[in-house]
Each structure stands twice: as C-alpha cells, then as structure tokens.
Design an enzyme around this catalytic site. Structure first.
Site, mmCIF file in Angstrom:
data_model
loop_
_atom_site.group_PDB
_atom_site.id
_atom_site.type_symbol
_atom_site.label_atom_id
_atom_site.label_comp_id
_atom_site.label_asym_id
_atom_site.label_seq_id
_atom_site.Cartn_x
_atom_site.Cartn_y
_atom_site.Cartn_z
ATOM 1 N N GLY A 38 3.634 3.353 5.232
ATOM 2 C CA GLY A 38 3.124 2.243 4.415
ATOM 3 C C GLY A 38 4.134 1.102 4.391
ATOM 4 O O GLY A 38 5.285 1.270 4.809
ATOM 5 N N TYR A 147 -2.516 16.786 12.017
ATOM 6 C CA TYR A 147 -3.290 15.948 11.087
ATOM 7 C C TYR A 147 -4.580 16.671 10.705
ATOM 8 O O TYR A 147 -4.914 16.810 9.525
ATOM 9 C CB TYR A 147 -3.607 14.607 11.757
ATOM 10 C CG TYR A 147 -4.319 13.622 10.866
ATOM 11 C CD1 TYR A 147 -3.694 13.090 9.739
ATOM 12 C CD2 TYR A 147 -5.612 13.190 11.164
ATOM 13 C CE1 TYR A 147 -4.346 12.155 8.932
ATOM 14 C CE2 TYR A 147 -6.257 12.262 10.362
ATOM 15 C CZ TYR A 147 -5.628 11.749 9.248
ATOM 16 O OH TYR A 147 -6.280 10.830 8.451
ATOM 17 N N TYR A 161 -8.896 24.464 -6.209
ATOM 18 C CA TYR A 161 -8.595 24.004 -7.572
ATOM 19 C C TYR A 161 -9.882 23.734 -8.357
ATOM 20 O O TYR A 161 -9.913 23.864 -9.574
ATOM 21 C CB TYR A 161 -7.704 22.745 -7.538
ATOM 22 C CG TYR A 161 -6.234 23.088 -7.574
ATOM 23 C CD1 TYR A 161 -5.607 23.689 -6.479
ATOM 24 C CD2 TYR A 161 -5.458 22.849 -8.708
ATOM 25 C CE1 TYR A 161 -4.262 24.028 -6.514
ATOM 26 C CE2 TYR A 161 -4.107 23.182 -8.753
ATOM 27 C CZ TYR A 161 -3.520 23.769 -7.648
ATOM 28 O OH TYR A 161 -2.190 24.106 -7.698
ATOM 29 N N THR A 177 -11.843 3.435 10.124
ATOM 30 C CA THR A 177 -11.958 2.260 9.257
ATOM 31 C C THR A 177 -11.021 1.177 9.797
ATOM 32 O O THR A 177 -9.964 1.496 10.334
ATOM 33 C CB THR A 177 -11.565 2.643 7.815
ATOM 34 O OG1 THR A 177 -12.446 3.672 7.372
ATOM 35 C CG2 THR A 177 -11.677 1.470 6.853
#
Ligand code: UDP
Length: 306
Positions: A38, A147, A161, A177
């Site tokens: 990032g 990945y 969970y 995207t």
C-alpha cells in the site's frame, strides 16, 4: 450516532477507495496498513479529515484497537501476481494469521466483518462462468498458490468463526477490479498497458492473448461491497463485472483511448495463469440488487483522464 468502520489494507488500491466511500457517508474510519504494498499517497487527501485516522499496523502482529468498532472490512494482502510472487510468506501470513487476528477483534467488538476473498479461489476454472457453488481448480504449490490458498483459508476460518462463535460475517469474492490508484509497476494488465500506451512502448501480452478476464470498475466494486456489508448474507458472493474480454481485446480498447504506435510483443504465459475468468453474478443481483454499471471503455476513460 456515528458508526466506526475499521479498514485493513486501507492504503491499497481497493482499501483507499473504501476509505473515501465510508468517510463520505459520515462514518468514522480507522484505517490500518503495514505499507508493504500500500501507499500513503492514496490516503493523503483524507489525512486532515476529522472522520479519518490512519495507523501503520501489520495485522499479522499482535495489536489492539481501543475504540469501539461497528464494522470491519478486511482488505489487507498483496494482491498482484508479481507482488505475491515476491512476498509468498507475507501473503500466506496475512491471509491466515492476519485474518484470525482481525476475526478476534471482530468477536471482541461483536461487530460485522466483511473479508476480501477473490476470484482466485476458483483457480484456473474448469467451470465457466464461475458461480459461488464451484469449488475451484487451484494448484496449491504453483506460483499463485500462496495467494489462492491463503484466500481459501481466509474463507474457511471466517466461516468457522461464524458457525462456531456466531460472528456476523460477509465474504466478497472480488474479481479483477481496476481504476485510479493501481500502482503503475504492480504488473497487472490494465496499469501495465495504460503505461505502455502513454510511453509509446510495445504492449507485453502474455501467451497468445486469448485468455479472458472480466474487469470491474472500482466504483462499481465499492458499491457492491457496501451493499453486501449492509445485507445479512453470510455466504460467499461474487463481486465482479460479468462482461468478459480477451487480453488482446483489452489492448485494442486501450489503443482506441490512447492512440499510439505501440505494437504487441508476445511473451511467455506465466505458469497457472487462468485461461478464462467471468463471474456469474446472479446471486449478487438477487440478494444485493447490485450489478456493475460501468462499461470497460467508460471505466478506462475515467481511470486515464480523471
Ligand atoms: N497480462 C499480460 N501482460 C501483462 C500483464 C498481464 O498479458 O503485462 C495478462 C496475464 O497473463 C493475465 C491477464 O493479463 O492472463 C490478467 O493479468 P493480471 O495480472 O491483471 O490479473 P490476474 O491474472 O491476477 O487476473
């Protein structure tokens, strides 16, 4: 009362657009990112906004968030093939250890968590288009395995969970995207070809260019994610654009938008590169009343000129 949303991977491409979306809708956004792939530049315009706070945190480390959280969006992960090839262990760890850490924070806050899964969980698919019931065709030890398997684990533990602890979950299987803020050097087809066209360099097409992808413009993706968060659907759902293009046709659309003398240079197809990919979005249409609105040409123009 203002709701607080925690976004992991906030400085990444999709994460930073989510920050914009939620700040604009008057949520308080806690943004975290370890800045491995990032970039703070993606958030710079939000830094002085009173509804926004950034922390440089690695979700695979042990950390606490003091503030009460209402929603979590878990988007931390390298997401480009060249990135996860360079950082295989980090990619595995953020999908596994990082996901469990964030699930524990969701449990402590008793909040809704949406996790970013991927079309990669379908691997090199043997069913086409891919709907949510297809289990996929993934090579666990191939170059993309780190990945794909990390994201498969992410889905499995998130579901664990939910069933074991009753945690309120959402799982978005996000297909390719694109939009502003993809790194020019992230190796993915769209930023690479745009860059090549601008610099009048030849287009590097892998294989014969007949492989397909279905590209979704970022604003459509973000809207789909928001609608999923606000739904009560706890199983995986495809978020992508069902219009499929070959890589050669993608190059031709980019050539139409950015006139250039660039020709195609064919290169070897990377190992386990999926031959086709196209989401079946009937479930998203039905459950979320969502479908993408932006055509590829329109979205590319917005990406290039806005
Ligand atoms: N691709 C290409 N040239 C490039 C980058 C990518 O031909 O410079 C191809 C790649 O082999 C794949 C498709 O474009 O078949 C989409 O690649 P990308 O990395 O964008 O996404 P992913 O493979 O993860 O869907």
């Amino acid at each position: 009362m203002k709701k607080t949303v925690l976004i992991t991977g906030a400085a990444g491409f999709i994460g930073s657009h989510l920050c914009d979306y939620f700040v604009k809708r008057n949520y308080f956004v806690i943004a975290i990112d370890n800045l491995l792939t990032g970039c703070l530049e993606n958030l710079i315009h939000l830094q002085k906004n009173p509804n926004f706070k950034f922390f440089q945190i690695d979700v695979t480390s042990s950390f606490e968030i003091e503030q009460k959280i209402d929603y979590i969006l878990h988007f931390a992960s390298p997401a480009s093939p060249i990135d996860y090839l360079k950082m295989p262990i980090e990619t595995m760890r953020v999908g596994s250890v990082g996901t469990e850490n964030i699930l524990k924070i969701a449990l402590k806050n008793n909040c809704t968590i949406l996790v970013a899964s991927t079309s990669e969980i379908y691997g090199d698919p043997l069913e086409h288009p891919q709907n949510e019931n297809y289990y996929g065709n993934v090579n666990p030890i191939g170059p993309r395995g780190v990945y794909d398997e990390a994201k498969r684990f992410l889905e499995a533990i998130t579901m664990g969970y939910h069933t074991f602890h009753g945690l309120d979950i959402r799982i978005a299987r996000i297909f390719n995207t694109y939009g502003k803020r993809m790194r020019h050097d992230d190796g993915r087809a769209i930023p690479t070809f745009i860059n090549q066209a601008i610099k009048q360099k030849n287009f590097t097409v892998y294989g014969d260019g007949s492989q397909t992808r279905s590209f979704c413009y970022i604003d459509d993706t973000v809207e789909g994610i928001y609608k999923l968060l606000k739904s009560n659907y706890t199983k995986p759902i495809n978020i992508g654009n069902p219009v499929e293009h070959s890589i050669t046709s993608l190059v031709n659309i980019i050539k139409k938008i950015i006139p250039s003398n660039s020709k195609i240079t064919f290169k070897n197809l990377p190992e386990n590169d999926p031959k086709v990919r196209k989401p079946d979005i009937n479930l998203a249409r039905k459950i979320l009343n969502w479908e993408p609105k932006t055509s590829l040409e329109e979205g590319l123009r917005l990406t290039i000129f806005n």
